[in-house]
Design a protein around this motif. Structure first.
Motif, PDB file in Angstrom:
ATOM      1  N   GLY A  11       0.813  -1.212   0.000  1.00  0.00           N
ATOM      2  CA  GLY A  11       0.000   0.000   0.000  1.00  0.00           C
ATOM      3  C   GLY A  11       0.844   1.257   0.000  1.00  0.00           C
ATOM      4  O   GLY A  11       1.674   1.464   0.882  1.00  0.00           O
ATOM      5  N   GLY A  15       0.447   6.412   4.865  1.00  0.00           N
ATOM      6  CA  GLY A  15       1.144   5.618   5.881  1.00  0.00           C
ATOM      7  C   GLY A  15       2.274   4.800   5.280  1.00  0.00           C
ATOM      8  O   GLY A  15       3.409   4.822   5.779  1.00  0.00           O
ATOM      9  N   GLU A  34       1.958  -1.069  -4.738  1.00  0.00           N
ATOM     10  CA  GLU A  34       0.751  -0.231  -4.812  1.00  0.00           C
ATOM     11  C   GLU A  34      -0.094  -0.691  -6.003  1.00  0.00           C
ATOM     12  O   GLU A  34       0.417  -0.844  -7.106  1.00  0.00           O
ATOM     13  CB  GLU A  34       1.159   1.250  -4.948  1.00  0.00           C
ATOM     14  CG  GLU A  34       0.023   2.196  -5.289  1.00  0.00           C
ATOM     15  CD  GLU A  34      -1.181   2.133  -4.337  1.00  0.00           C
ATOM     16  OE1 GLU A  34      -1.001   2.207  -3.117  1.00  0.00           O
ATOM     17  OE2 GLU A  34      -2.324   1.989  -4.842  1.00  0.00           O
ATOM     18  N   ARG A  35      -1.383  -0.859  -5.751  1.00  0.00           N
ATOM     19  CA  ARG A  35      -2.249  -1.365  -6.830  1.00  0.00           C
ATOM     20  C   ARG A  35      -2.546  -0.312  -7.898  1.00  0.00           C
ATOM     21  O   ARG A  35      -2.828  -0.646  -9.038  1.00  0.00           O
ATOM     22  CB  ARG A  35      -3.544  -1.921  -6.246  1.00  0.00           C
ATOM     23  CG  ARG A  35      -4.432  -0.859  -5.673  1.00  0.00           C
ATOM     24  CD  ARG A  35      -5.708  -1.404  -5.074  1.00  0.00           C
ATOM     25  NE  ARG A  35      -6.355  -0.334  -4.355  1.00  0.00           N
ATOM     26  CZ  ARG A  35      -7.371  -0.476  -3.556  1.00  0.00           C
ATOM     27  NH1 ARG A  35      -7.890  -1.665  -3.349  1.00  0.00           N
ATOM     28  NH2 ARG A  35      -7.899   0.555  -2.959  1.00  0.00           N
ATOM     29  N   ARG A  42      -6.099   7.985  -9.773  1.00  0.00           N
ATOM     30  CA  ARG A  42      -7.421   8.350  -9.262  1.00  0.00           C
ATOM     31  C   ARG A  42      -7.278   9.570  -8.361  1.00  0.00           C
ATOM     32  O   ARG A  42      -6.222   9.781  -7.773  1.00  0.00           O
ATOM     33  CB  ARG A  42      -8.037   7.175  -8.483  1.00  0.00           C
ATOM     34  CG  ARG A  42      -7.205   6.808  -7.290  1.00  0.00           C
ATOM     35  CD  ARG A  42      -7.646   5.536  -6.608  1.00  0.00           C
ATOM     36  NE  ARG A  42      -6.563   5.105  -5.741  1.00  0.00           N
ATOM     37  CZ  ARG A  42      -6.453   5.414  -4.451  1.00  0.00           C
ATOM     38  NH1 ARG A  42      -7.390   6.116  -3.868  1.00  0.00           N
ATOM     39  NH2 ARG A  42      -5.426   5.023  -3.738  1.00  0.00           N
ATOM     40  N   ARG A 104      -4.668  16.080  -0.269  1.00  0.00           N
ATOM     41  CA  ARG A 104      -4.144  14.716  -0.194  1.00  0.00           C
ATOM     42  C   ARG A 104      -3.187  14.415  -1.363  1.00  0.00           C
ATOM     43  O   ARG A 104      -2.177  13.757  -1.196  1.00  0.00           O
ATOM     44  CB  ARG A 104      -5.324  13.742  -0.226  1.00  0.00           C
ATOM     45  CG  ARG A 104      -4.975  12.340   0.179  1.00  0.00           C
ATOM     46  CD  ARG A 104      -6.180  11.487  -0.028  1.00  0.00           C
ATOM     47  NE  ARG A 104      -7.189  11.825   0.919  1.00  0.00           N
ATOM     48  CZ  ARG A 104      -7.513  11.058   1.956  1.00  0.00           C
ATOM     49  NH1 ARG A 104      -6.892   9.922   2.131  1.00  0.00           N
ATOM     50  NH2 ARG A 104      -8.460  11.415   2.784  1.00  0.00           N
ATOM     51  N   ILE A 126      -1.202  -6.712  -4.364  1.00  0.00           N
ATOM     52  CA  ILE A 126      -0.810  -7.960  -3.705  1.00  0.00           C
ATOM     53  C   ILE A 126      -2.043  -8.843  -3.560  1.00  0.00           C
ATOM     54  O   ILE A 126      -3.062  -8.432  -2.994  1.00  0.00           O
ATOM     55  CB  ILE A 126      -0.185  -7.671  -2.316  1.00  0.00           C
ATOM     56  CG1 ILE A 126       1.104  -6.860  -2.481  1.00  0.00           C
ATOM     57  CG2 ILE A 126       0.080  -8.966  -1.553  1.00  0.00           C
ATOM     58  CD1 ILE A 126       2.195  -7.535  -3.292  1.00  0.00           C
ATOM     59  N   ASP A 292      -5.073   2.805   8.321  1.00  0.00           N
ATOM     60  CA  ASP A 292      -6.457   2.310   8.229  1.00  0.00           C
ATOM     61  C   ASP A 292      -6.530   0.786   8.261  1.00  0.00           C
ATOM     62  O   ASP A 292      -7.537   0.229   8.691  1.00  0.00           O
ATOM     63  CB  ASP A 292      -7.110   2.811   6.932  1.00  0.00           C
ATOM     64  CG  ASP A 292      -7.646   4.236   7.065  1.00  0.00           C
ATOM     65  OD1 ASP A 292      -7.359   4.885   8.087  1.00  0.00           O
ATOM     66  OD2 ASP A 292      -8.343   4.687   6.139  1.00  0.00           O
ATOM     67  N   GLY A 302     -11.239  13.332  12.352  1.00  0.00           N
ATOM     68  CA  GLY A 302     -10.152  14.011  11.626  1.00  0.00           C
ATOM     69  C   GLY A 302      -8.776  13.476  11.990  1.00  0.00           C
ATOM     70  O   GLY A 302      -7.775  14.189  11.895  1.00  0.00           O
ATOM     71  N   GLY A 304      -7.556  10.114  10.978  1.00  0.00           N
ATOM     72  CA  GLY A 304      -7.084   8.939  10.229  1.00  0.00           C
ATOM     73  C   GLY A 304      -5.687   9.089   9.647  1.00  0.00           C
ATOM     74  O   GLY A 304      -4.813   8.253   9.878  1.00  0.00           O
ATOM     75  N   VAL A 305      -5.469  10.148   8.876  1.00  0.00           N
ATOM     76  CA  VAL A 305      -4.163  10.265   8.225  1.00  0.00           C
ATOM     77  C   VAL A 305      -3.076  10.583   9.248  1.00  0.00           C
ATOM     78  O   VAL A 305      -1.928  10.156   9.121  1.00  0.00           O
ATOM     79  CB  VAL A 305      -4.211  11.302   7.083  1.00  0.00           C
ATOM     80  CG1 VAL A 305      -4.068  12.723   7.603  1.00  0.00           C
ATOM     81  CG2 VAL A 305      -3.135  11.014   6.070  1.00  0.00           C
TER      82      VAL A 305
END
Ligand SMILES: Cc1cc2nc3c(=O)[nH]c(=O)nc-3n(C[C@H](O)[C@H](O)[C@H](O)COP(=O)(O)OP(=O)(O)OC[C@H]3O[C@@H](n4cnc5c(N)ncnc54)[C@H](O)[C@@H]3O)c2cc1C
Length: 381
Positions: A11, A15, A34-35, A42, A104, A126, A292, A302, A304-305
């Motif tokens: 990922g 993070g 990374e997918r 996106r 972001r 993965i 996550d 506020g 998460g990141v």
């Protein structure tokens, strides 16, 4: 002294990229899978505010403070609250706050630019992770198989790594947001409504949100309580149907507010899922999680990141400590201790806002912050 020579980070979100940057600074060998096929595949989503002790600290430790300051928008920390009739109940400019906003996309770009180009393996979803007799793991995706000493799941809400350490799965929190995009030149009324940072309009189990992003953009959300199957239906509906369904849900609201739904570009459907508060798992040698993947929560705290970035700092320290797996066990304990109160706050925030008297609880929350942060903030009615 145990050391880990090959580390797979699954990922390339904030993070995972922060962890890669910090490991690289310590001379360690990591690969990010990374997918996404490339960095701009996106839209990365809206604006994030980085908090002093977590997100901002991580940027400092990663020696990316200058790059962060160049992209951050401290002028966009204001808050407004309206009721469903469009009455402005609270307005503060946020001056003096220390939670600067950053888009972001800009944050991801800063992190990517700090890494050698071949460290992130794009288009590398993965699909399987198998333990090896040697103690490491084999990770595989379409067209590749590789072996690593350690695998870190930084693969977000629907992590493929998490099921290897835990039976927990995200559960639906009863609220779905429709994400909307605006640009301020085309939509002056939305611009005026939003104020200097973020506006919430709350009432009757519903909320409309608009938040300033960089480059003259505003990101908005129209959120409604709905069952999970209705949320799935919404996700499969056409843009026209999504707009019609949301306009019907907000039919009793002021037209000044529902203008957001009428004119916004529909970007996506975001059902609110969360892992159990305080999610933890029996320590599994050579596999761990961050961000996550470990503690998915609604965005209503506020945090998460900020948590994902703080996890990366602690995990990089643990991996480079030379103490072997006990250091990772300590990282996991710290991570759970830090994320559990945030997850509790996020669940409480979601449930309070999306309630019949949601506006009162959001107003009480703002007034509490005013009491703590000082007189430049004001209630307007
Ligand atoms: C609508 C909304 C608004 C939000 N607002 C805020 C906010 O204001 N403040 C805040 O702090 N947080 C906010 N958040 C939460 C924040 O976005 C997350 O907490 C943060 O992005 C977590 O970072 P992460 O690196 O752990 O995971 P992610 O950002 O989810 O990154 C995971 C990465 O893993 C990749 N991936 C997934 N599966 C695989 C696989 N099998 N193989 C390879 N790659 C894979 C994905 O493509 C992605 O790039 C919001 C979330 C939402 C949904």
């Amino acid at each position: 002294m145990a050391s880990f020579s090959r580390i797979a980070i699954v990922g390339g979100g904030p993070g995972g990229l922060m962890l890669a940057r910090l490991l690289l600074m310590r001379g360690m060998n990591a690969a990010v899978f990374e997918r996404d096929t490339h960095a701009d595949e996106r839209p990365q989503g809206g604006s994030l505010d980085l908090h002093a002790d977590t997100g901002q600290r991580a940027m400092r430790v990663a020696e990316l403070e200058t790059q962060f300051s160049a992209e951050a928008r401290p002028e966009h920390q204001g808050d407004r609250l309206y009721d469903q009739h469009g009455t402005l109940l609270f307005d503060r400019d946020g001056e003096g706050d220390d939670r600067p906003e950053i888009d972001r996309t800009a944050l991801r770009r800063i992190l990517l630019d700090s890494l050698p180009p071949d460290l992130v393996r794009w288009d590398s979803r993965i699909e399987s992770i198998k333990p090896l007799a040697s103690g490491g793991h084999e990770v595989a995706g379409r067209g590749f198989v590789e072996q690593f000493d350690i695998v870190v799941g930084a693969d977000g809400a629907w992590s493929n790594v998490r099921p290897l350490v835990s039976d927990a799965a995200p559960s639906y929190g009863g609220v779905t947001l429709v994400e909307l995009g605006f640009d301020t030149q085309r939509h002056p009324a939305v611009d005026a409504l939003t104020g200097s940072g973020k506006m919430f309009a709350v009432g009757d189990n519903r909320a409309l949100i608009a938040q300033r992003n960089g480059l003259g953009h505003i990101r908005g959300y129209a959120g409604v309580r709905m069952p999970e199957d209705a949320s799935r239906y919404l996700a499969q509906s056409s843009v026209e149907d999504v707009r019609a369904i949301m306009l019907e849900a907000f039919a009793a609201w002021s037209p000044e507010l529902t203008h957001l739904i009428e004119v916004g570009d529909v970007i996506g459907i975001r059902p609110m899922y969360a892992l159990p508060i305080g999610h933890h798992w029996p320590n599994q040698p050579r596999l761990t999680l961050l961000g996550d993947a470990a503690h998915l929560m609604s965005p209503f705290s506020g945090e998460g990141v900020n948590l994902a970035l703080a996890d990366a700092v602690d995990l990089a320290e643990a991996l480079s400590s030379g103490e072997g797996w006990p250091a990772i066990e300590r990282y996991e304990a710290i991570m759970v201790e830090r994320s559990a109160p945030a997850a509790e706050g996020a669940a409480a925030g979601l449930n309070a806002a999306f309630s019949p008297a949601g506006v009162d609880s959001v107003l009480a929350h703002y007034l509490e912050r005013v009491a703590v942060s000082g007189p430049e903030n004001r209630q307007v009615s």
